[in-house]
Design an enzyme around this catalytic site. Structure first.
Site, PDB file in Angstrom:
ATOM      1  N   GLY A 292       0.397  -1.201   0.280  1.00  0.00           N
ATOM      2  CA  GLY A 292       0.556  -0.195   0.173  1.00  0.00           C
ATOM      3  C   GLY A 292       0.414   1.422   0.308  1.00  0.00           C
ATOM      4  N   ASP A 293       1.681   0.836  -0.206  1.00  0.00           N
ATOM      5  CA  ASP A 293       2.869   2.486  -0.597  1.00  0.00           C
ATOM      6  C   ASP A 293       3.422   2.683  -1.843  1.00  0.00           C
ATOM      7  OD1 ASP A 293       3.670   4.624   1.191  1.00  0.00           O
ATOM      8  OD2 ASP A 293       5.512   3.540   1.419  1.00  0.00           O
ATOM      9  N   MET A 294       2.794   2.058  -3.212  1.00  0.00           N
ATOM     10  CA  MET A 294       3.263   2.682  -4.350  1.00  0.00           C
ATOM     11  C   MET A 294       3.511   3.824  -4.870  1.00  0.00           C
ATOM     12  SD  MET A 294       5.441   0.328  -5.006  1.00  0.00           S
ATOM     13  CE  MET A 294       5.580   0.085  -6.354  1.00  0.00           C
TER      14      MET A 294
END
Ligand code: ATP
Ligand code: MG
Length: 409
Positions: A292-294
């Site tokens: 969830g950190d792109m």
């Protein structure tokens, strides 16, 4: 009173522009005439191209901060605080941070004091002179990390240079907040590579085997992740820029001002269909592993011939869901939604239409990625050094994704 200060911006070691700090604290960017007139000029940033492909040459001043392209070269969060403290620079004074960090930035851009003066003249910055070796890592991003050289000998150790510019590896230290992050990232990068995604060489190293770690990085234990830099070669730097730079968005807005469909659109216009497919492959892969950190800074373009962009190799691939109970949202909207579970054929078709890229290419690549992931994950999940919690969280997450169910039922 601080005088007007000028920094030269070099690309592949050739001066191309200046950043000028005015007496009132504003910063102005300007290209050099020779660069403007050069028809075969190397590309600094797509954000400096107008809709007709011509170079933009008029810029507004920025107060306190430096323009977005440069702001994105600086570290963020705790890393910035740490560096600014050690250098005696206020962490909000981006012009002076850039001054201090300018020799080891991402890509082929460097920043140099115009008059060859090594220390900012500003009184506020007086601490800098006393600590010439303070700045040994300068890469953008949040996690503590250093640029390092690989030792020749056996055992694959790495050394962080004691001063000046870094080496051709990045050493990402363990997180003080979450356990097993380097192992998680190593495992995900390995799976991605086995699926055919373009991933740089990686290696887990004992912190004991890393020479030159500065004191004061905290009581860290375990292993660090070493990643080979794709913007460094024996023949010099290769230029890269991230999508926050491309969209002229400040780092603080990396989760807000952009989405995956906008990235796909740029790739469709500026790069090959192989790069569009590679982007979709990574997007589906990251959704399957629950990354969830792109955000915008975790995607970059690279300029192998100095002018034409291509999608850079992948970086920062890790499963974030084991650390965030119940959080199932991507960093950015795919096209209409951030919800990982709602990634579906329909959402990808919408993305393809809005980005004006081939729907068939997108859906064929997505199907192939799901197939490859199943094969590699099943074969390797018990062999790779990830915590049991990571394995279990991914196993529970994968079937919640609509796209996965559509292609496997
Ligand atoms: N292999 C590489 N080669 C060259 N540059 C890289 C590489 N890996 C990362 N970078 C650059 O360094 C920056 C930070 O790396 P990375 O994203 O892995 O760290 P991070 O601190 O975890 O980032 P985040 O801010 O997303 O948490 C990237 O934004 C990119 O510009
Ligand atoms: Mg990152």
């Amino acid at each position: 009173m601080p005088k007007i200060t000028v920094l030269d911006v070099r690309l592949y070691d050739e001066p191309v522009a200046t950043l000028t700090n005015l007496q009132d604290g504003r910063t102005i960017f300007a290209f050099n005439d020779a660069y403007i007139e050069d028809e075969t000029r190397p590309t600094l940033s797509l954000s400096y191209k107008d809709p007709f492909g011509a170079l933009i040459t008029k810029f507004r001043p920025y107060n306190i901060v430096v323009p977005p392209f440069f702001s994105n070269l600086l570290p963020e969060g705790p890393l910035r605080r740490y560096l600014a403290d050690r250098a005696g620079v206020k962490q909000t004074r981006e012009f002076f941070l850039l001054w201090m960090l300018g020799r080891d930035l991402p890509g082929a851009v460097t920043v140099h004091p115009s008059e060859g003066d090594d220390t900012p003249p500003d009184d506020e910055q007086a601490g800098i002179e006393a600590r010439p070796n303070a700045l040994r890592f300068s890469l953008a991003g949040v996690q503590l990390k250093f640029s390092a050289f690989k030792n020749g000998g056996r055992g694959g150790g790495l050394t962080i240079p004691t001063e000046g510019t870094g080496g051709s590896w990045i050493v990402k230290l363990p997180s003080q907040q979450y356990s097993g992050v380097p192992e998680n990232e190593f495992a995900m990068m390995t799976i991605a590579r086995m699926m055919g995604i373009d991933v740089p060489e990686t290696q887990l190293v004992d912190l004991d085997a890393v020479g030159g770690l500065p004191h004061g990085v905290g009581e860290l234990h375990g292993q660090a992740l070493a990643v080979k830099r794709f913007d460094r070669t024996p023949d010099g730097a290769i230029h890269i820029e991230d999508f926050a730079q491309i969209f002229a968005v400040f780092p603080d807005d990396k989760y807000r001002k952009g989405n995956y469909r906008m990235i796909a659109r740029v790739l469709g216009i500026e790069t090959s269909s192989a790069d569009v497919a590679e982007f979709i492959r990574r997007l589906v892969f990251n959704t399957l592993i629950g990354n969830g950190d792109m955000h915008l800074k975790n995607w970059s373009l690279i300029y192998p011939d100095r002018r034409t962009p291509a999608l850079s190799p992948a970086y920062d691939l890790l499963s974030t869901i084991p650390y965030m109970e119940g959080e199932d949202r991507a960093a950015l909207n795919f096209s209409r939604t951030k919800n990982m579970a709602a990634l579906s054929k329909d959402e990808l078709a919408h993305l393809a239409a809005k980005a004006e890229v081939s729907e068939k290419l997108v859906l064929d690549t997505a199907r192939e990625t799901v197939d490859r992931f199943r094969a590699v994950w099943d074969a390797e999940k018990d062999n790779l050094p990830m915590a049991e919690k990571v394995r279990e969280t991914i196993d529970a997450h994968v079937p919640t994704i609509e796209l996965y169910r559509e292609f496997t039922q």
